[in-house]
Design a protein around this motif. Structure first.
Motif, short mmCIF file in Angstrom:
data_model
loop_
_atom_site.label_atom_id
_atom_site.label_comp_id
_atom_site.label_asym_id
_atom_site.label_seq_id
_atom_site.Cartn_x
_atom_site.Cartn_y
_atom_site.Cartn_z
N VAL A 137 0.85 -1.20 0.00
CA VAL A 137 0.00 0.00 0.00
C VAL A 137 0.88 1.24 0.00
O VAL A 137 2.05 1.19 0.35
CB VAL A 137 -0.92 0.03 1.25
CG1 VAL A 137 -1.83 -1.18 1.26
CG2 VAL A 137 -0.09 0.09 2.52
N PRO A 138 0.34 2.40 -0.42
CA PRO A 138 1.11 3.63 -0.35
C PRO A 138 1.53 3.93 1.09
O PRO A 138 0.76 3.75 2.03
CB PRO A 138 0.14 4.70 -0.88
CG PRO A 138 -0.86 3.94 -1.68
CD PRO A 138 -1.00 2.60 -0.99
N ARG A 139 2.76 4.38 1.25
CA ARG A 139 3.24 4.74 2.58
C ARG A 139 2.56 6.03 3.03
O ARG A 139 2.47 6.99 2.27
CB ARG A 139 4.75 4.93 2.57
CG ARG A 139 5.35 5.26 3.94
CD ARG A 139 6.86 5.39 3.84
NE ARG A 139 7.43 5.80 5.11
CZ ARG A 139 7.87 4.96 6.03
NH1 ARG A 139 7.78 3.67 5.83
NH2 ARG A 139 8.41 5.42 7.16
N PRO A 140 2.05 6.10 4.26
CA PRO A 140 1.37 7.31 4.72
C PRO A 140 2.35 8.45 4.91
O PRO A 140 3.50 8.25 5.29
CB PRO A 140 0.76 6.88 6.06
CG PRO A 140 1.62 5.74 6.52
CD PRO A 140 2.05 5.03 5.28
N VAL A 141 1.87 9.65 4.66
CA VAL A 141 2.68 10.84 4.88
C VAL A 141 2.60 11.22 6.35
O VAL A 141 1.54 11.14 6.97
CB VAL A 141 2.17 12.00 3.99
CG1 VAL A 141 2.84 13.30 4.36
CG2 VAL A 141 2.41 11.66 2.53
N GLY A 142 3.74 11.62 6.92
CA GLY A 142 3.77 12.01 8.33
C GLY A 142 2.76 13.10 8.63
O GLY A 142 2.51 13.99 7.82
N SER A 143 2.17 13.06 9.83
CA SER A 143 1.07 13.95 10.17
C SER A 143 1.48 15.42 10.10
O SER A 143 0.68 16.26 9.74
CB SER A 143 0.56 13.62 11.58
OG SER A 143 1.60 13.76 12.54
N ASP A 166 0.10 19.04 5.61
CA ASP A 166 -0.24 20.40 5.19
C ASP A 166 0.88 20.92 4.28
O ASP A 166 2.04 20.90 4.65
CB ASP A 166 -0.39 21.29 6.42
CG ASP A 166 -0.68 22.73 6.03
OD1 ASP A 166 0.25 23.55 6.09
OD2 ASP A 166 -1.83 23.01 5.66
N ARG A 167 0.51 21.44 3.08
CA ARG A 167 1.53 21.90 2.13
C ARG A 167 2.35 23.04 2.69
O ARG A 167 3.57 23.09 2.51
CB ARG A 167 0.86 22.33 0.82
CG ARG A 167 1.87 22.63 -0.30
CD ARG A 167 1.18 23.09 -1.58
NE ARG A 167 2.09 23.06 -2.70
CZ ARG A 167 2.97 24.01 -2.98
NH1 ARG A 167 3.07 25.08 -2.19
NH2 ARG A 167 3.78 23.89 -4.04
N GLU A 168 1.71 23.97 3.36
CA GLU A 168 2.43 25.11 3.91
C GLU A 168 3.45 24.66 4.94
O GLU A 168 4.58 25.16 4.98
CB GLU A 168 1.45 26.11 4.52
CG GLU A 168 2.14 27.37 5.07
CD GLU A 168 1.14 28.37 5.63
OE1 GLU A 168 1.60 29.35 6.24
OE2 GLU A 168 -0.07 28.16 5.45
N ALA A 169 3.07 23.70 5.77
CA ALA A 169 4.00 23.19 6.78
C ALA A 169 5.19 22.51 6.13
O ALA A 169 6.35 22.68 6.56
CB ALA A 169 3.29 22.23 7.72
N MET A 170 4.93 21.75 5.08
CA MET A 170 6.02 21.08 4.37
C MET A 170 6.93 22.10 3.71
O MET A 170 8.16 21.98 3.76
CB MET A 170 5.44 20.12 3.32
CG MET A 170 6.49 19.37 2.51
SD MET A 170 7.47 18.26 3.53
CE MET A 170 8.82 17.88 2.42
N ALA A 171 6.35 23.12 3.11
CA ALA A 171 7.16 24.16 2.47
C ALA A 171 8.03 24.88 3.50
O ALA A 171 9.19 25.22 3.23
CB ALA A 171 6.25 25.16 1.75
N ASN A 194 13.24 26.32 6.64
CA ASN A 194 13.63 26.72 8.01
C ASN A 194 14.71 25.84 8.62
O ASN A 194 14.97 25.92 9.82
CB ASN A 194 12.39 26.74 8.92
CG ASN A 194 11.80 25.35 9.15
OD1 ASN A 194 12.38 24.33 8.79
ND2 ASN A 194 10.61 25.31 9.76
N GLY A 195 15.34 24.99 7.79
CA GLY A 195 16.42 24.16 8.29
C GLY A 195 16.00 22.80 8.81
O GLY A 195 16.85 22.02 9.26
#
Length: 272
Positions: A15-21, A25-30, A35-36
């Motif tokens: 199955v597809p591996r789940p993305v960390g919680s 959110d795209r903004e959080a990933m960006a 931010n290091g």
């Protein structure tokens, strides 16, 4: 090394591996990419004839705690949010700074390899122009490792992108050779500078696998393509891949992924 295979096993099913919680959110990933929170670890690439380090593979790492999010998690989150190019740029810029510092400390050619996804390989991708425009030291070569995962075949669009990269003196490597059905089709095209044997082939001591690797390594040599063995973890595996004529190697026996600070401090003490 392929740290980014997108599937995993759950109860016997793939199955597809789940993305960390924290990365849903795209903004959080960006923000993580700026931010290091996303850094780089460097695994040595070793010349098996001389036992000297000849370069490093730059691997994405979640710097606050690598055990929380793997490189696989980072890539899958970046893919989900359309941020693969941004993730690659983060890794490349970190690695570029490290390689520039390393190049000032040694006077031998150095390789830097960075993983990219096949879907990023198109000739009008501005990412590759940005990468090429960085001031790379004259004694270094950048190699992009293509991690092809599906049944897709090499087509003219990929070939055009590969030629564009070649014009910018960026090399290509085919990662995880032997792990996918489309690999031999890919090898019909002349863009590859390196081919990396999948770690499962290296770990196998079966006669069939050994014969396949021996003949394939000779074929690569005749084509002018360097062969790299990944996942070398035991002295027996090291002796085996050397006997097969494979030129370069990676694995925990030869060197674990480490920080830029450790790479540079080691060079300061003992060179390569």
């Amino acid at each position: 090394m392929n740290p980014t295979a997108p599937l995993h096993q759950v109860g016997g099913a793939v199955v597809p591996r789940p993305v960390g919680s924290h990365m849903k959110d795209r903004e959080a990933m960006a923000q993580m990419l700026t931010n290091g929170s996303v850094g780089v670890a460097y695994q040595p690439i070793v010349d098996l004839a001389t036992h000297q380090i000849c370069g490093w593979e730059a691997l994405a790492r979640y710097t606050p705690n690598p055990a929380v999010y793997s490189a696989l998690d980072l890539v899958e989150a970046a893919r989900l949010h359309g941020l693969l190019d941004e993730l690659t740029w983060t890794v490349v810029t970190h690695a570029h700074a490290t390689l520039c510092a390393a190049a000032e400390m040694v006077d031998v050619p150095l390789l830097l390899t960075v993983n990219v996804e096949l879907e990023q390989l198109h000739s009008d991708n501005p990412l590759f122009t940005r990468i090429a425009d960085l001031p790379w030291p004259s004694n270094t070569r950048l190699v992009l490792e293509i991690t092809e995962r599906g049944q897709d075949l090499w087509h003219d669009g990929y070939a055009r992108a590969a030629r564009t990269l070649s014009e910018h003196e960026i090399l290509l490597a085919l990662d995880d050779f032997g792990a996918g059905a489309a690999r031999l089709t890919f090898l019909q095209h002349p863009q590859w500078a390196l081919v990396k044997f999948d770690r499962q082939l290296i770990a196998s001591d079966g006669r069939t696998e050994q014969i396949v690797m021996s003949h394939t390594a000779r074929m690569f040599a005749e084509l002018g393509v360097l062969s790299v063995a990944e996942g070398i973890e035991t002295p027996g595996q090291l002796a085996s891949v050397k006997a097969l004529g494979i030129e370069l190697g990676q694995g925990y026996l030869l060197g674990r992924p480490t920080s830029a600070e450790n790479v540079l401090s080691s060079l300061a003490v003992s060179n390569l």
